[in-house]
Write a protein that holds these residues in place. Structure first.
Motif, PDB file in Angstrom:
ATOM      1  N   SER A 274      27.745  14.202  -7.414  1.00 34.52           N
ATOM      2  CA  SER A 274      26.251  13.919  -7.908  1.00 34.52           C
ATOM      3  C   SER A 274      25.267  14.444  -6.704  1.00 34.52           C
ATOM      4  N   LEU A 275      24.241  15.303  -7.353  1.00 31.35           N
ATOM      5  CA  LEU A 275      23.242  15.551  -6.435  1.00 31.35           C
ATOM      6  C   LEU A 275      22.030  15.241  -7.300  1.00 31.35           C
TER       7      LEU A 275
ATOM      8  N   LEU B 106      16.867  20.499 -15.460  1.00 32.58           N
ATOM      9  CA  LEU B 106      16.428  21.307 -14.414  1.00 32.58           C
ATOM     10  C   LEU B 106      15.834  22.579 -14.378  1.00 32.58           C
ATOM     11  N   SER B 107      16.404  23.176 -15.311  1.00 31.80           N
ATOM     12  CA  SER B 107      16.156  24.736 -15.166  1.00 31.80           C
ATOM     13  C   SER B 107      14.988  25.342 -16.450  1.00 31.80           C
TER      14      SER B 107
ATOM     15  N   GLY C 291      12.667  12.588  -8.945  1.00 31.46           N
ATOM     16  CA  GLY C 291      11.732  12.844  -9.863  1.00 31.46           C
ATOM     17  C   GLY C 291      12.483  13.704 -11.154  1.00 31.46           C
ATOM     18  N   LYS C 292      13.634  14.102 -10.858  1.00 30.75           N
ATOM     19  CA  LYS C 292      14.239  15.014 -11.924  1.00 30.75           C
ATOM     20  C   LYS C 292      15.706  14.502 -12.411  1.00 30.75           C
ATOM     21  N   ALA C 293      16.389  15.267 -13.170  1.00 26.92           N
ATOM     22  CA  ALA C 293      17.634  14.862 -13.525  1.00 26.92           C
ATOM     23  C   ALA C 293      18.627  15.078 -12.117  1.00 26.92           C
ATOM     24  N   THR C 294      19.723  14.106 -12.238  1.00 25.05           N
ATOM     25  CA  THR C 294      20.871  14.071 -11.263  1.00 25.05           C
ATOM     26  C   THR C 294      22.029  14.995 -11.939  1.00 25.05           C
ATOM     27  N   VAL C 295      22.474  16.134 -11.021  1.00 23.15           N
ATOM     28  CA  VAL C 295      23.339  17.027 -11.754  1.00 23.15           C
ATOM     29  C   VAL C 295      24.594  16.943 -10.897  1.00 23.15           C
ATOM     30  N   GLU C 296      25.646  17.038 -11.556  1.00 28.53           N
ATOM     31  CA  GLU C 296      26.866  16.865 -11.110  1.00 28.53           C
ATOM     32  C   GLU C 296      27.502  18.441 -10.843  1.00 28.53           C
TER      33      GLU C 296
END
Length: 242
Positions: free
Chosen positions: A175-176, A208-209, A180-185
Motif C-alpha cells: 500500500s502506498l 488519484l488520476s 490527503g489522497k487515496a491509498t493505492v495498492e
C-alpha cells in the motif's frame, strides 16, 4: 502525467525530471510509441521538428532524449490516439506466453516477417507490441515501466500466480500512501527481459488520476521556475550523466 484524455480510458506517459541529472543512456528496450494524428504531423512540420517518412502515412519523430514516436498521418480517432507501445524482447514466443497466458493479454496480431506480436486487454485500449530483436535487451539508464490498473481484488491473484510460476516480483503487494489522497495498492513485476510491469488497484487509482484543470499551467510554471542550468553554471559544475 501527460496524455490525450483521462487515465481511466486513455494511455498516458509519466515524464520524470530528476534534478542534477543532465543525460541518460538509452538502451534498446523501448522501441517507440505510435499515435494517429494528422494534427501531430502538421504541428511537427510547422515547428520545423525533424520527421522521417518510414511508411505510407507514417512518420518517425525523435523526442528530446532520443525516444521514438511514430506518427500516423490520419485523422485523430474519437477515442485514444495512442495506438501502441513497442517493447524489445529476446525470445518472442516465451514473452508472448508470459504476457498472454500469465498476464491475460489477448494476442491480436502476429507478424512473422517483422517478428512482432500485438497484444491488448481490449479493442479500444492502447496495445502492447513485442518485437523480437534477436539478442539481449539493454535497458540503459533511462528505462521506465508499463503500468495497468485493475480491480483491487485481482492484485492478490496476480501476485499468487507469479509466485506459483516462479516469476520475478520486484515489489510484493504493498500500500502506498499519498498525503490527503487515496491509498493505492500496487504489485510490480518483471518479465523475462526485465521490463518492469506495475499493476495498480483501480478503485483508489481513479481517485488519484483525476485530471487537474490547472495541469498545463502548473507544468509551465514549474519549468519556468527551474533554474538548475543557471545554478550549475554559477557553481562551475556539470550535471551528472546517469
Amino acid at each position: 502525467m501527460i496524455g490525450f484524455g483521462a487515465e481511466e480510458d486513455h494511455f498516458v506517459a509519466e515524464l520524470t525530471y530528476n534534478y542534477g541529472v543532465g543525460e541518460y543512456r538509452l538502451g534498446n528496450d523501448f522501441l517507440g510509441l505510435t499515435l494517429q494524428s494528422s494534427q501531430a504531423v502538421s504541428n511537427a512540420k510547422r515547428l520545423g521538428w525533424p520527421l522521417s517518412e518510414v511508411g505510407e502515412d507514417l512518420y518517425l519523430a525523435e523526442a528530446p532524449g532520443g525516444y521514438h514516436f511514430y506518427l500516423v498521418d490520419k485523422e485523430q480517432p474519437p477515442n485514444d490516439p495512442v495506438q501502441k507501445v513497442c517493447l524489445a524482447v529476446s525470445d518472442l514466443e516465451r514473452s508472448t506466453h508470459y504476457w498472454s497466458s500469465l498476464l491475460g493479454m489477448q494476442v491480436m496480431e502476429r507478424n512473422e516477417e517483422k517478428k512482432t506480436v500485438l497484444l491488448g486487454f481490449g479493442d479500444s485500449q492502447c496495445k502492447l507490441e513485442l518485437n523480437d530483436i534477436g539478442g539481449k535487451v539493454d535497458h540503459g539508464t533511462a528505462f521506465g515501466r508499463i503500468a495497468f490498473s485493475c480491480p483491487r481484488k485481482q492484485l492478490t491473484d496476480i501476485e499468487a500466480l507469479m509466485k506459483k510460476e516462479n516469476q520475478k516480483i520486484l515489489t510484493p503487494l504493498v500500500s502506498l500512501d499519498t498525503p490527503g489522497k487515496a491509498t493505492v495498492e500496487v504489485v510490480i513485476l518483471a518479465d523475462l527481459d526485465d521490463h518492469e510491469i506495475c499493476f495498480v488497484g483501480d478503485e483508489a487509482f481513479r481517485q488519484l488520476s483525476i485530471i487537474d484543470p490547472n495541469g498545463n499551467a502548473l507544468l509551465d510554471k514549474a519549468m519556468a521556475e527551474d533554474k538548475s542550468n543557471e545554478w550549475f553554471a554559477k557553481h562551475n559544475k556539470q550535471k551528472a550523466s546517469a
